[in-house]
Scaffold this motif. Sequence first.
Motif, mmCIF file in Angstrom:
data_model
loop_
_atom_site.group_PDB
_atom_site.id
_atom_site.type_symbol
_atom_site.label_atom_id
_atom_site.label_comp_id
_atom_site.label_asym_id
_atom_site.label_seq_id
_atom_site.Cartn_x
_atom_site.Cartn_y
_atom_site.Cartn_z
ATOM 1 N N CYS A 25 39.525 36.568 -81.995
ATOM 2 C CA CYS A 25 39.420 35.572 -81.153
ATOM 3 C C CYS A 25 40.592 34.838 -80.747
ATOM 4 N N GLU A 26 41.815 35.284 -81.152
ATOM 5 C CA GLU A 26 42.910 34.719 -80.469
ATOM 6 C C GLU A 26 43.294 35.516 -79.450
ATOM 7 N N ASP A 27 42.828 36.791 -79.080
ATOM 8 C CA ASP A 27 43.055 37.525 -77.914
ATOM 9 C C ASP A 27 42.308 36.673 -76.627
ATOM 10 N N GLU A 28 43.020 36.839 -75.558
ATOM 11 C CA GLU A 28 42.514 35.961 -74.368
ATOM 12 C C GLU A 28 41.177 36.391 -73.717
ATOM 13 N N ARG A 29 40.684 37.656 -74.316
ATOM 14 C CA ARG A 29 39.279 38.020 -73.982
ATOM 15 C C ARG A 29 38.352 37.112 -74.669
ATOM 16 N N GLN A 30 38.536 36.582 -75.705
ATOM 17 C CA GLN A 30 37.841 35.792 -76.592
ATOM 18 C C GLN A 30 38.178 34.538 -76.669
ATOM 19 N N TYR A 31 38.010 33.487 -77.637
ATOM 20 C CA TYR A 31 38.650 32.091 -77.888
ATOM 21 C C TYR A 31 38.429 31.748 -79.228
ATOM 22 N N VAL A 32 39.357 30.735 -79.697
ATOM 23 C CA VAL A 32 39.211 30.089 -80.924
ATOM 24 C C VAL A 32 38.451 28.801 -80.331
ATOM 25 N N PRO A 33 37.594 28.406 -80.926
ATOM 26 C CA PRO A 33 36.707 27.294 -80.640
ATOM 27 C C PRO A 33 37.637 25.939 -80.752
ATOM 28 N N VAL A 34 37.198 24.882 -80.000
ATOM 29 C CA VAL A 34 38.215 23.906 -80.174
ATOM 30 C C VAL A 34 38.007 22.849 -81.615
ATOM 31 N N GLY A 35 37.208 23.407 -82.274
ATOM 32 C CA GLY A 35 37.104 22.729 -83.400
ATOM 33 C C GLY A 35 37.917 23.638 -84.584
ATOM 34 N N GLY A 36 38.424 24.856 -83.986
ATOM 35 C CA GLY A 36 39.271 25.344 -85.071
ATOM 36 C C GLY A 36 38.473 26.781 -85.614
ATOM 37 N N GLN A 37 39.388 27.677 -86.027
ATOM 38 C CA GLN A 37 38.787 28.781 -86.981
ATOM 39 C C GLN A 37 37.955 28.460 -88.069
ATOM 40 N N ALA A 38 36.793 29.180 -88.324
ATOM 41 C CA ALA A 38 36.108 28.796 -89.343
ATOM 42 C C ALA A 38 35.359 30.118 -89.813
ATOM 43 N N TRP A 39 35.107 30.191 -91.164
ATOM 44 C CA TRP A 39 34.666 31.500 -91.554
ATOM 45 C C TRP A 39 33.178 31.189 -92.537
ATOM 46 N N THR A 40 32.424 32.378 -92.442
ATOM 47 C CA THR A 40 31.285 32.666 -93.330
ATOM 48 C C THR A 40 31.106 33.870 -94.061
ATOM 49 N N THR A 41 30.029 34.234 -94.754
ATOM 50 C CA THR A 41 29.986 35.442 -95.311
ATOM 51 C C THR A 41 28.455 35.798 -94.725
ATOM 52 N N LEU A 42 28.376 37.339 -94.883
ATOM 53 C CA LEU A 42 26.827 37.868 -94.642
ATOM 54 C C LEU A 42 25.933 37.090 -95.532
ATOM 55 N N GLU A 43 26.283 36.973 -96.592
ATOM 56 C CA GLU A 43 25.311 35.934 -97.813
ATOM 57 C C GLU A 43 24.932 34.956 -97.384
#
Length: 266
Positions: A25-43
Motif C-alpha cells: 500500500c505504501e507503493d505509489e501504485r496503491q495507497y494507504v487510506p486517509v484513515g491510516g493503516q488497518a489490519w484484519t485476519t482471514l478468520e
Amino acid sequence: MRPVCCACGTQYPDAAEPPASCPVCEDERQYVPVGGQAWTTLEELRSAHANRLEDDGGYLGIDTQPKVGIGQRAVLVPAGGSNLLWDCVALLDDAAAETIDARGGLRAIAISHPHYYTTMLEWAERFDCPVHLHAADRAWVMRDGPALQFWEGETLELGDGLTLIRGGGHFPGGAMLHDARGTGTLLSGDIIQVVPDRSHVGFMWSYPNLVPLPDPDVQHLAACVEPFAFDTIVGAFRGWVIPTGAKDAVRRSAARYPRALRGELG
C-alpha cells in the motif's frame, strides 16, 4: 495470527502483532487510506463477509460482500476436468470452497500482479495446488511458501488452451491469461484495463493515483497480445467485460495513446 491488510487484502506471515506498515500500500501504485493503516485476519473476514459466486463474462466470478480491499474479483476458468483460478481474493469461505470442489477443484492458481496476491497461499493449501507468479514481481511476495512457482520469460503454457502472457506495464511481471477456446478471451486483470465506454481500454502505471504509463510501455503491451486471437476481454472487476471486438479495442487504444500524450485529441 496472519495479518491481512484491510486496504489491499495482502496476507502477512504469522506474527504476534501486525507489521508497522504494508509495503504494497505504501507503493505509489496503491495507497494507504486517509484513515491510516488497518489490519484484519482471514478468520475475522469470515465472520463478517461472504464470497459471491456469479457468472461474469462467461466464467464464474468470485468476489466478496461487503467489499474487501480494492474489491478484487477472481475468476474460475475451466481447465480439463478441473479449474484454474485467475487472480485471487482475500476471503475464501466454506460455501465457495465447496462450490469449487463440486466443479472439479483447482489444479493451479495464476495471478496477474501483486495487488491480487492477497491470501493466495491459503487457497493453495485448501486446494493442494501451485500458484504461478512472474519472477519479476517476486519482491512483492509478503508471505512465501512452497506452493509458489515463479515463471520467467514472456509466456507460460498451462495446457487446455490457456497461456500466461507477461505484459509488464502496471508491474514488471504484470501478466494476462489467454483462453484460446472459442473465439478467444483475454483475462487482462488491470494490466490492460476495461474502461466504461467498452470501445477502448486503458493503460496505467497507477490506477488509483491516475499515473499513466510511458508510451513505449503501452505499445509493448499491445504488441504482447497481438499474436493471440481474442474477441472478448474480461477485466479486473466484476462486470468489466468487452464481450466482442476486444482486440480491435486494444489496437485503437494503443494508437490513440501517443496522440493523447501529444495533446492531439479533442
